[in-house]
Design a protein around this motif. Structure first.
Motif, mmCIF file in Angstrom:
data_model
loop_
_atom_site.group_PDB
_atom_site.id
_atom_site.type_symbol
_atom_site.label_atom_id
_atom_site.label_comp_id
_atom_site.label_asym_id
_atom_site.label_seq_id
_atom_site.Cartn_x
_atom_site.Cartn_y
_atom_site.Cartn_z
ATOM 1 N N UNK A 19 0.815 -1.216 0.000
ATOM 2 C CA UNK A 19 0.000 0.000 0.000
ATOM 3 C C UNK A 19 0.846 1.261 0.000
ATOM 4 N N UNK A 20 1.900 1.273 0.816
ATOM 5 C CA UNK A 20 2.777 2.438 0.865
ATOM 6 C C UNK A 20 3.455 2.656 -0.491
ATOM 7 N N UNK A 21 3.979 1.584 -1.063
ATOM 8 C CA UNK A 21 4.650 1.700 -2.355
ATOM 9 C C UNK A 21 3.677 2.123 -3.453
ATOM 10 N N UNK A 22 2.451 1.632 -3.385
ATOM 11 C CA UNK A 22 1.410 2.008 -4.335
ATOM 12 C C UNK A 22 1.187 3.526 -4.287
ATOM 13 N N UNK A 23 1.043 4.055 -3.089
ATOM 14 C CA UNK A 23 0.819 5.495 -2.935
ATOM 15 C C UNK A 23 2.043 6.293 -3.355
ATOM 16 N N UNK A 24 3.232 5.767 -3.119
ATOM 17 C CA UNK A 24 4.458 6.414 -3.572
ATOM 18 C C UNK A 24 4.503 6.447 -5.105
ATOM 19 N N UNK A 25 4.017 5.387 -5.729
ATOM 20 C CA UNK A 25 3.920 5.356 -7.192
ATOM 21 C C UNK A 25 3.004 6.455 -7.707
ATOM 22 N N UNK A 26 1.874 6.674 -7.010
ATOM 23 C CA UNK A 26 0.974 7.771 -7.383
ATOM 24 C C UNK A 26 1.678 9.115 -7.230
ATOM 25 N N UNK A 27 2.420 9.273 -6.143
ATOM 26 C CA UNK A 27 3.126 10.538 -5.893
ATOM 27 C C UNK A 27 4.105 10.832 -7.028
ATOM 28 N N UNK A 28 4.887 9.851 -7.401
ATOM 29 C CA UNK A 28 5.837 10.030 -8.494
ATOM 30 C C UNK A 28 5.102 10.399 -9.785
ATOM 31 N N UNK A 29 4.070 9.671 -10.104
ATOM 32 C CA UNK A 29 3.275 9.890 -11.311
ATOM 33 C C UNK A 29 2.761 11.333 -11.342
ATOM 34 N N UNK A 86 4.656 -0.492 -7.450
ATOM 35 C CA UNK A 86 4.805 -1.168 -6.162
ATOM 36 C C UNK A 86 5.307 -2.597 -6.338
ATOM 37 N N UNK A 87 4.806 -3.312 -7.332
ATOM 38 C CA UNK A 87 5.265 -4.680 -7.547
ATOM 39 C C UNK A 87 6.725 -4.687 -7.986
ATOM 40 N N UNK A 88 7.128 -3.738 -8.813
ATOM 41 C CA UNK A 88 8.522 -3.677 -9.251
ATOM 42 C C UNK A 88 9.451 -3.417 -8.075
ATOM 43 N N UNK A 89 9.078 -2.527 -7.194
ATOM 44 C CA UNK A 89 9.917 -2.225 -6.035
ATOM 45 C C UNK A 89 10.037 -3.450 -5.139
ATOM 46 N N UNK A 90 8.933 -4.138 -4.891
ATOM 47 C CA UNK A 90 8.998 -5.370 -4.086
ATOM 48 C C UNK A 90 9.909 -6.394 -4.770
ATOM 49 N N UNK A 91 9.753 -6.533 -6.070
ATOM 50 C CA UNK A 91 10.504 -7.516 -6.845
ATOM 51 C C UNK A 91 11.998 -7.204 -6.881
#
Length: 144
Positions: A19-29, A86-91
């Motif tokens: 969830x955190x990474x997902x929201x960070x992805x939105x921030x970057x976008x 988010x999936x890329x960062x986890x991966x």
């Protein structure tokens, strides 16, 4: 660039990191590009995202519980970007805990992630977005 107000992540469930990474992805976008009039984000129009958009369009359309409106939102380009980010960062994290969390989500066929085989080409394109935007100082292991 725009000044973000905050990033919020629910503590419910076992997807805090995702969830955190997902929201960070939105921030970057949003920080790369956002048009208030059309409500268009970088992931939909910026040239650095072009190859990613092509690969992401081939991903399986995962469905979440809810009506058509929720499905439409869930499949919007900026939502797909945030999920891919988010999936890329986890991966690619190199962190065994995060990698295990991703593997667990994939084993349970969680709708927020894609299978490893299907997602790998997209992860390469997410990395390429960062390289094209000049947001990395590292040499990325991009597949040829």
């Amino acid at each position: 660039m725009r000044d973000p107000i905050d990033v919020r992540v629910s503590r419910l469930g076992d997807r805090v990191a995702l969830g955190f990474l997902h929201e960070l992805g939105h921030l970057l976008d949003h920080q790369v590009y956002y048009d208030r009039k059309t409500r268009t984000w970088a992931s939909a129009v910026h040239v650095a995202f072009t190859s990613w958009r092509t690969k992401a369009a081939l991903l399986e359309r995962r469905e979440l519980p809810g009506g058509r409106g929720r499905q439409r939102y869930f499949q919007s380009i900026h939502e797909v970007w945030a999920r891919c980010y988010s999936q890329t960062i986890l991966l690619r994290s190199g962190d065994p805990i995060l990698e295990r969390q991703l593997a667990k989500l994939q084993r349970s066929d969680d709708a927020h992630v894609w299978s490893a085989e299907q997602f790998e080409p997209v992860a390469v394109e997410v990395e390429r977005v960062f390289a094209l935007l000049g947001l990395t100082q590292l040499t990325l292991p991009l597949a040829a």
